[in-house]
Scaffold this active site. Structure first.
Site: not given
Length: 377
Positions: A144, A170, A172, A197, A222, A247, A271, A299
């Site tokens: 990430s 991934k 952000k 994400d 996400e 998520d 998660k 995570g």
């Protein structure tokens, strides 16, 4: 599938809580802000059969979730731990029921459950992966990547992780840092497995921007909308070709059931801390597997405690997409376990020792501790 062979009960004598401050290798930026130090609560269950370790994955401020360190510390010491100690003897499968009268606080409950689970499995000589139903001995590792200074800087960070062998990237995103950043990564690296994400940074008014992401052939987007926007996510999903993954919205088996019924997600990020524990995480996995919905393990910048547990969870059969179980060195110069997770040909191995299969480094644990309290019967 329910846990085939439940763990034995342990006799609870007390719990030790520690707040740790672990400096991050580099600042981690999302739409919630920037972290340079990871604040986390480590739990040690003290039992007549040996100790067990868990991790409460809150942050210092209630930005990702309503839970935060001081709140989790308070509710654990004042309410959750006394309820467990009053029980005296408990199996891991009992923990959720004992703590059910206390509303919310899922991350705190998950950390306590994991500590009891680790203690019970260590005493029985059973690995966590075997107990949960793992079918693999290693799991593919994605990374990430936080929001960088500009797209060029993002490309260089992604390049470094690809060079290390990570099999999925991934990134952000947030308004103003979405299309350009995604285009830069896709243009530079071609058809790598790539997902984005949003951490709830958008609303339905941004539907045109989010639809632009369709041209990048992403694995998924996400959590584009707020966690309680299940109906709006279903509306958004009908307007995108990119699969919508939930998520923050998936806080329980019930939430996952509702989201799938509404068509709000075609992928789910599980998660364990967010859903209240690893046993609830298995139930969410089972629901999605039976519905043909792919899942992956997210995570929370875990220490070696949570990272070992996540690797065991991600080895279940329904986890068909690479998750965020990265090497410890992705985040920390020094972990609190003696053998931190490492990247091996793009994968992280599932620990095979009893319980979590990791050994705590007492020197590192003490060095990062900023608060400590023991509660006994």
């Amino acid at each position: 599938m329910p846990i085939a062979h439940p763990a034995a009960s342990v006799r609870l004598e007390g719990f030790e809580l520690r707040v740790l401050h672990l400096p991050l290798v580099s600042p981690f930026t999302t739409s919630f802000g920037t972290e340079t130090v990871r604040e986390v609560i480590v739990v040690r269950a003290l039992t007549a059969d040996g100790d067990g370790w868990g991790e409460i994955v809150t942050q210092d401020a209630p930005l990702y979730s309503s839970e935060y360190t001081q709140g989790a510390w308070d509710v654990a010491i004042r309410w959750l731990i006394p309820a467990l100690l009053e029980r005296g003897t408990a199996a891991p499968e009992d923990v959720a029921g004992v703590l059910a009268p206390f509303v919310g606080h899922r991350m705190a409950k998950a950390g306590l459950e994991l500590a009891i689970l680790d203690a019970a499995l260590r005493a029985a000589g059973r690995p966590l992966g075997q107990y949960l139903g793992a079918v693999r001995d290693r799991v593919p590792s994605g990374v990430s990547v936080g929001i960088q200074h500009d797209p060029a800087a993002l490309v260089e960070v992604v390049r470094s992780y690809l060079d290390e062998g990570y099999v999925r990237i991934k990134i952000k995103i947030k308004p103003g840092r979405d299309i350009g950043d995604t285009a830069a990564v896709r243009d530079e690296f071609g058809a790598i497995p790539l997902q984005v994400d949003a951490n709830s940074a958008y609303t339905l008014s941004d539907i045109d921007t989010l639809a632009e992401l369709d041209r990048f052939d992403l694995l998924l987007i996400e959590q584009p909308l707020q966690e309680d926007d299940i109906v709006d996510h279903a509306t958004l999903a009908r307007h995108l070709r990119t699969p919508v993954c939930l998520d923050e919205s998936i806080v329980s088996l019930k939430a996952a059931t509702d989201a799938l019924a509404l068509g709000a997600a075609s992928v789910v990020n599980i998660k364990a801390g967010r859903v209240g524990g690893y046993l609830e995480a298995v139930r969410v996995h089972d629901l999605c597997r039976d519905a043909g919905i792919p899942v992956w393990c997210g995570g929370m910048l875990e220490t070696g405690i949570g990272r070992a547990a996540n690797a065991a969870l991600a080895a279940l059969p329904g986890f068909t997409l690479p998750g965020d179980v990265s090497a410890s060195s992705r985040f920390y110069h020094r972990d609190i376990v003696t053998e931190p997770a490492v990247l091996d040909d793009g994968h992280v191995r599932v620990p095979t020792g009893p319980g979590l299969g990791v050994t705590i480094d007492p020197v590192a644990l003490e060095a990062f501790t900023v608060a400590r309290e023991i509660v006994r019967r």
